[in-house]
Scaffold this active site. Structure first.
Site, PDB file in Angstrom:
ATOM      1  N   PRO A   2     -17.912  78.012  38.481  1.00  0.00           N
ATOM      2  CA  PRO A   2     -18.546  79.029  37.649  1.00  0.00           C
ATOM      3  C   PRO A   2     -18.250  80.458  38.114  1.00  0.00           C
ATOM      4  CG  PRO A   2     -20.132  78.213  39.204  1.00  0.00           C
ATOM      5  CD  PRO A   2     -18.847  77.442  39.436  1.00  0.00           C
ATOM      6  N   PRO A  37     -17.284  72.946  41.631  1.00  0.00           N
ATOM      7  CA  PRO A  37     -16.332  72.955  42.739  1.00  0.00           C
ATOM      8  C   PRO A  37     -16.412  74.275  43.513  1.00  0.00           C
ATOM      9  CG  PRO A  37     -15.271  72.255  40.704  1.00  0.00           C
ATOM     10  CD  PRO A  37     -16.625  72.753  40.335  1.00  0.00           C
ATOM     11  N   ARG A  73     -21.254  69.852  31.701  1.00  0.00           N
ATOM     12  CA  ARG A  73     -22.470  69.620  32.483  1.00  0.00           C
ATOM     13  C   ARG A  73     -23.610  69.225  31.548  1.00  0.00           C
ATOM     14  NH1 ARG A  73     -18.509  72.979  34.625  1.00  0.00           N
ATOM     15  NH2 ARG A  73     -18.401  72.609  36.856  1.00  0.00           N
TER      16      ARG A  73
END
Length: 126
Positions: A2, A37, A73
């Site tokens: 993000p 990640p 997500r």
């Protein structure tokens, strides 16, 4: 991804501690490395010098944060992460909110894979 982007009016300079705010947001994102990640986490702050708030008669201030993530997500994860980040933002500005006119906001932007181009060798470290 993000990416966390915060825009704030320059009249908040005395109230915002940018490194601390970004570190706290990173801590939230890093604690969810199974969701985000580590090598893709980025944050930045943009001080706004040209802006107008409400009717322009007061020294109003605002901060707007954007969390950009890749699609995929769950709704629960997205809500939980956004709520955690917004709680950090509200806590960061609790004193300022009690002494001045201030608007805090945050939005989630979710990208699809189509139209998103990336190259990143940072991931290989993790």
């Amino acid at each position: 991804m993000p990416h966390f982007i915060v825009e704030y009016t320059d009249n908040l300079k005395e109230d915002i501690k940018v490194p601390q705010l970004l570190e706290e947001v990173h801590r939230i994102l890093l604690s969810r490395k199974n969701v985000f990640p580590i090598g893709g986490i980025r944050s930045r702050a943009i001080e706004l010098k040209d802006y107008r708030v409400a009717d322009g008669t007061e020294d109003d201030a605002f901060l707007h944060a954007t969390l950009k993530i890749a699609a995929g997500r769950s709704e629960e994860i997205k809500a939980e992460v956004c709520e955690a980040i917004f709680e950090v933002i509200k806590g960061h500005f609790e004193v300022a909110m009690n002494k001045r006119y201030l608007a805090l906001s945050m939005e989630l932007v979710e990208f699809s894979d189509l139209g998103t181009y990336k190259q990143n060798n940072i991931h290989s470290r993790f």
